[in-house]
Each structure stands twice: as structure tokens, then as C-alpha cells.
Design a protein around this motif. Structure first.
Motif, short mmCIF file in Angstrom:
data_model
loop_
_atom_site.label_atom_id
_atom_site.label_comp_id
_atom_site.label_asym_id
_atom_site.label_seq_id
_atom_site.Cartn_x
_atom_site.Cartn_y
_atom_site.Cartn_z
N ASP A 112 0.83 -1.21 0.00
CA ASP A 112 0.00 0.00 0.00
C ASP A 112 0.87 1.26 0.00
N THR B 161 -2.57 -10.83 -4.14
CA THR B 161 -3.69 -10.03 -3.64
C THR B 161 -5.03 -10.67 -4.00
N HIS C 126 -6.81 -12.36 -1.05
CA HIS C 126 -6.93 -11.59 0.19
C HIS C 126 -8.06 -12.09 1.09
N THR D 64 -9.40 -7.63 4.33
CA THR D 64 -10.14 -6.87 3.33
C THR D 64 -9.23 -5.80 2.74
N LEU D 65 -9.45 -5.50 1.51
CA LEU D 65 -8.68 -4.44 0.86
C LEU D 65 -9.14 -3.05 1.30
N ASP D 66 -10.26 -2.99 1.99
CA ASP D 66 -10.76 -1.70 2.48
C ASP D 66 -9.76 -1.01 3.39
N LYS E 208 -6.37 -1.43 -2.91
CA LYS E 208 -7.73 -1.63 -3.41
C LYS E 208 -7.90 -1.00 -4.79
N ARG E 209 -7.41 0.22 -4.96
CA ARG E 209 -7.49 0.90 -6.26
C ARG E 209 -6.68 0.14 -7.31
N TYR F 146 -5.66 -3.02 -7.29
CA TYR F 146 -6.26 -4.33 -7.54
C TYR F 146 -7.40 -4.22 -8.54
#
Length: 92
Positions: free
Chosen positions: A3, A29, A32, A38-40, A46-47, A49
Motif C-alpha cells: 500500500d 492479492t 486476500h 479486506t482491501l478496504d 484496493k485501487r 487491484y
């Protein structure tokens, strides 16, 4: 760590361009949820991915990995596994 790196580079892992680094990191990823996170919690991941997964080439590659759940016929078994499969089939 990923990240933070994506926060520094902007769009992709190593630079603004899609590279082998993205190709290498993406499968890690994809799992996950199975890894229990969570990618949150990781907005840059998250973006990234979502961007990588949306690429037509990635979509085509993911589609190749989907198999029909049909049993192999003898020809497919030979093509996939060679002589060892023929010997194993004879033991049944």
C-alpha cells in the motif's frame, strides 16, 4: 508495504506503467479474502487491484484458469499427463 509503495508510485507497483512487478504481485492479492483480510484497509492496494483486474489481458488470463468440471476422457488424460496417466488408469 504494498500500500505504501503504491502510494509513492501512483498507479502501479514499480512506476506509472504496468510491469512484471504488477504481474508478480497480483496473484498474492487475489487471495486476500482467503487470507482473512479486506482491501478496504489498504486504499492504494484496493485501487490498484481493481485497475489490474479490469485489464482485458488479465481478464483473458483469469478465464483460461477456469476449467469445466467434466471428467477427462482417455485422449485428454494422455495429452495432459502422458504415459504415467495411462499406467495409473490401468491400475483401477
Amino acid at each position: 508495504m504494498l500500500d505504501r509503495q503504491l502510494g509513492k508510485t501512483g498507479r502501479y507497483v514499480a512506476s506509472d506503467d504496468y510491469t512484471i512487478a504488477d504481474i508478480a504481485c497480483f496473484p498474492w492479492t487475489m487471495t486476500h479474502k482467503a487470507q482473512g483480510f479486506t482491501l478496504d484497509d489498504y486504499p492504494n492496494v484496493k485501487r490498484w487491484y481493481a485497475d489490474v483486474r479490469a485489464r482485458p489481458q488479465v481478464q483473458a488470463g483469469l478465464a483460461i484458469g477456469k476449467f469445466e468440471k467434466e471428467p477427462f476422457d482417455e485422449e485428454a488424460r494422455r495429452n495432459m499427463f502422458g504415459q504415467a496417466a495411462k499406467e495409473m488408469a490401468g491400475r483401477k
